[in-house]
Design an enzyme around this catalytic site. Structure first.
Site, mmCIF file in Angstrom:
data_model
loop_
_atom_site.group_PDB
_atom_site.id
_atom_site.type_symbol
_atom_site.label_atom_id
_atom_site.label_comp_id
_atom_site.label_asym_id
_atom_site.label_seq_id
_atom_site.Cartn_x
_atom_site.Cartn_y
_atom_site.Cartn_z
ATOM 1 N N SER A 151 0.864 -1.191 0.000
ATOM 2 C CA SER A 151 0.000 0.000 0.000
ATOM 3 C C SER A 151 0.893 1.232 0.000
ATOM 4 O O SER A 151 2.062 1.149 0.397
ATOM 5 C CB SER A 151 -0.852 0.014 1.275
ATOM 6 O OG SER A 151 -1.457 1.277 1.461
ATOM 7 N N TYR A 164 -2.813 -1.195 10.356
ATOM 8 C CA TYR A 164 -2.694 -1.338 8.898
ATOM 9 C C TYR A 164 -1.356 -0.784 8.419
ATOM 10 O O TYR A 164 -0.615 -1.454 7.683
ATOM 11 C CB TYR A 164 -3.859 -0.601 8.227
ATOM 12 C CG TYR A 164 -3.938 -0.794 6.728
ATOM 13 C CD1 TYR A 164 -4.483 -1.954 6.186
ATOM 14 C CD2 TYR A 164 -3.486 0.184 5.846
ATOM 15 C CE1 TYR A 164 -4.578 -2.133 4.810
ATOM 16 C CE2 TYR A 164 -3.581 0.022 4.470
ATOM 17 C CZ TYR A 164 -4.132 -1.146 3.958
ATOM 18 O OH TYR A 164 -4.213 -1.314 2.600
HETATM 19 P P1 NAI Z 1 -11.007 -6.528 -0.570
HETATM 20 O O1 NAI Z 1 -11.623 -6.423 0.764
HETATM 21 O O2 NAI Z 1 -11.896 -6.732 -1.742
HETATM 22 O O3 NAI Z 1 -9.917 -7.685 -0.621
HETATM 23 C C1 NAI Z 1 -9.335 -8.297 0.484
HETATM 24 C C2 NAI Z 1 -9.479 -9.800 0.305
HETATM 25 O O4 NAI Z 1 -8.738 -10.464 1.344
HETATM 26 C C3 NAI Z 1 -10.937 -10.251 0.435
HETATM 27 O O5 NAI Z 1 -11.247 -11.145 -0.616
HETATM 28 C C4 NAI Z 1 -10.976 -10.960 1.768
HETATM 29 O O6 NAI Z 1 -11.949 -11.980 1.848
HETATM 30 C C5 NAI Z 1 -9.558 -11.520 1.809
HETATM 31 N N1 NAI Z 1 -9.159 -11.903 3.169
HETATM 32 C C6 NAI Z 1 -9.381 -11.213 4.314
HETATM 33 N N2 NAI Z 1 -8.928 -11.918 5.364
HETATM 34 C C7 NAI Z 1 -8.412 -13.071 4.850
HETATM 35 C C8 NAI Z 1 -7.784 -14.197 5.443
HETATM 36 N N3 NAI Z 1 -7.616 -14.291 6.762
HETATM 37 N N4 NAI Z 1 -7.389 -15.214 4.632
HETATM 38 C C9 NAI Z 1 -7.573 -15.142 3.296
HETATM 39 N N5 NAI Z 1 -8.153 -14.093 2.688
HETATM 40 C C10 NAI Z 1 -8.569 -13.067 3.455
HETATM 41 O O7 NAI Z 1 -10.151 -5.202 -0.767
HETATM 42 P P2 NAI Z 1 -8.954 -4.869 -1.783
HETATM 43 O O8 NAI Z 1 -8.898 -3.412 -1.868
HETATM 44 O O9 NAI Z 1 -9.074 -5.650 -3.022
HETATM 45 O O10 NAI Z 1 -7.671 -5.344 -0.953
HETATM 46 C C11 NAI Z 1 -6.706 -6.242 -1.463
HETATM 47 C C12 NAI Z 1 -5.337 -5.828 -0.978
HETATM 48 O O11 NAI Z 1 -5.018 -4.563 -1.532
HETATM 49 C C13 NAI Z 1 -5.232 -5.683 0.546
HETATM 50 O O12 NAI Z 1 -4.012 -6.254 0.986
HETATM 51 C C14 NAI Z 1 -5.206 -4.169 0.737
HETATM 52 O O13 NAI Z 1 -4.501 -3.793 1.895
HETATM 53 C C15 NAI Z 1 -4.475 -3.736 -0.531
HETATM 54 N N6 NAI Z 1 -4.683 -2.335 -0.851
HETATM 55 C C16 NAI Z 1 -5.919 -1.865 -1.231
HETATM 56 C C17 NAI Z 1 -6.087 -0.529 -1.529
HETATM 57 C C18 NAI Z 1 -7.389 0.045 -1.938
HETATM 58 O O14 NAI Z 1 -7.511 1.286 -2.002
HETATM 59 N N7 NAI Z 1 -8.393 -0.764 -2.265
HETATM 60 C C19 NAI Z 1 -4.951 0.425 -1.452
HETATM 61 C C20 NAI Z 1 -3.713 -0.187 -1.044
HETATM 62 C C21 NAI Z 1 -3.600 -1.503 -0.762
#
Ligand code: NAI
Length: 270
Positions: A151, A164
Site C-alpha cells: 500500500s 494497517y
Molecule cells: P477486498 O476487501 O476486496 O480484498 C481483500 C481480500 O482479502 C478479500 O477477498 C478478503 O476476503 C480476503 N481476506 C481477508 N482476510 C483473509 C484471510 N484471513 N485469509 C484469506 N483471505 C482473506 O479489498 P482490496 O482493496 O481488493 O484489498 C486487497 C489488498 O489490496 C489488501 O491487501 C489491501 O490492503 C491492498 N490495498 C488496497 C487498496 C485500496 O484502495 N483498495 C490500497 C492499497 C492496498
C-alpha cells in the site's frame, strides 16, 4: 504473446477486489490460477467463471484453475492450501500475497484484538504464505516469484489505521529481506503499493459520490485507481520482463507518494 503462459499462480484473497482483478489478468496472460478465499465460496466461484472466460480468450485448450479455502493467518490452513495447490497443479511458480484487512480505531482506543487481527492477516499471513512458497521453490530448485500487495501506507503514516500502516511497513521490510536472502537462488520478491483503489475495502467512500470526490481531491491525478490498473503492475512484476527486479515496491498511486501538498510552493512563501 501472453506473459505468463503455463505459469502456476496462487493468489490469496482472490475472490474480490484487486485479488480478483489479478486472477483475471493473470488468466488473460495464460496462467493457471489458484483462487484462495476465506469467507464466501460464492464470490470465489464467481471469480472462477471470470478467470475461465479470460483464459479461454488466449488459450483454446483452457487453463487449469482451482478454488482453495484458507485463512492465511493460520499456519495449518496455509500448509494444507499449498499442499493442495501443488498436488493439483504439480508445482507453483508465483505466489501473490494479496489478502488484507483494515479496521479504523484511534490509536489510544485500540484494543489488542483490533491490532492483532490486522497484523495477523496482513503481515503474519503474508509471511506464512511466503515461507511455504520459498520452501517449495527451494525444494524444486527452479526459482520462483513472490509478489506482495502492500500500500502507499507502507511509507505514508495513516492515523487511526496504525495496525494497517504497521502491517504494510513490515511488508516492505519483508519484501526487501526475503529478496536479499534468496536473490542468489532464483527467487524474486517484489511488492506493489496501490493508492486509493475502487474495491470493497473502500465501500465507505467509493459508493458515496461526495465522499469519493473528497478522497479524489487529494490524489494528484484526480481520481482513484481501478483494480485492473493495479493488476497490470502485478502482471509486469510476475513476468520475465521484470527478470532483474527484486526487493522493490512499485507504487501505483496516481502520484499519492509525491507529497501532494507540495503541488503549490507553500514552503517557500510563493
Ligand atoms: P477486498 O476487501 O476486496 O480484498 C481483500 C481480500 O482479502 C478479500 O477477498 C478478503 O476476503 C480476503 N481476506 C481477508 N482476510 C483473509 C484471510 N484471513 N485469509 C484469506 N483471505 C482473506 O479489498 P482490496 O482493496 O481488493 O484489498 C486487497 C489488498 O489490496 C489488501 O491487501 C489491501 O490492503 C491492498 N490495498 C488496497 C487498496 C485500496 O484502495 N483498495 C490500497 C492499497 C492496498
Amino acid at each position: 504473446m501472453p506473459k505468463l503462459e503455463g505459469k502456476n499462480v496462487l493468489i490469496t484473497g482472490a475472490s474480490t477486489g484487486i485479488g480478483q482483478a489479478i486472477a483475471i489478468r493473470f488468466a488473460r496472460e495464460g496462467a493457471n490460477v489458484a483462487i484462495n478465499y476465506s469467507r464466501s465460496k460464492e464470490e470465489a466461484e464467481n471469480t472462477e467463471v471470470l478467470v475461465n472466460q479470460a483464459c479461454m480468450a488466449v488459450r483454446e485448450s483452457g487453463c487449469k484453475d482451482l478454488i482453495v479455502q484458507a485463512d492465511v493467518s493460520q499456519e495449518d490452513q496455509v500448509s494444507e492450501m499449498f499442499e493442495r495447490v501443488i498436488r493439483e497443479f504439480g508445482h507453483i511458480d508465483i505466489l501473490v500475497n494479496n489478502a488484507g484487512v483494515q479496521r479504523p480505531v484511534a490509536s489510544h482506543e485500540m484494543e489488542m484484538e483490533d491490532f492483532d487481527w490486522v497484523v495477523r492477516i496482513n503481515l503474519r499471513g503474508a509471511w506464512l504464505c511466503a515461507r511455504a512458497a520459498i520452501r517449495h521453490f527451494l525444494q524444486r530448485g527452479a526459482g520462483g516469484v513472490i509478489l506482495n500487495n502492500s500500500s502507499v501506507h507502507e511509507i505514508i503514516p495513516k492515523p487511526k489505521y496504525l495496525s494497517y500502516s504497521i502491517s504494510k511497513g513490515g511488508m516492505e521490510n519483508m519484501t526487501k529481506t526475503l529478496a536479499l536472502e534468496y536473490a542468489g537462488r532464483g527467487i524474486r520478491v517484489n511488492a506493489v503499493g496501490p493508492g486509493a483503489t475502487i474495491t470493497p475495502i473502500n465501500r465507505a467512500w467509493a459508493e458515496d459520490p461526495k465522499a469519493k470526490a473528497e478522497v479524489e481531491s487529494h490524489i494528484p491525478m484526480g481520481r482513484a485507481a481501478t483494480s485492473e490498473e493495479i493488476a497490470a503492475a502485478f502482471a509486469f512484476l510476475a513476468s520475465d520482463e521484470a527478470s532483474y527486479i527484486t526487493g522493490q515496491t512499485l507504487f501505483v498511486d496516481g502520484g499519492l507518494t509525491l507529497y501532494p501538498e507540495f503541488r503549490v510552493a507553500w514552503s517557500s512563501g510563493e
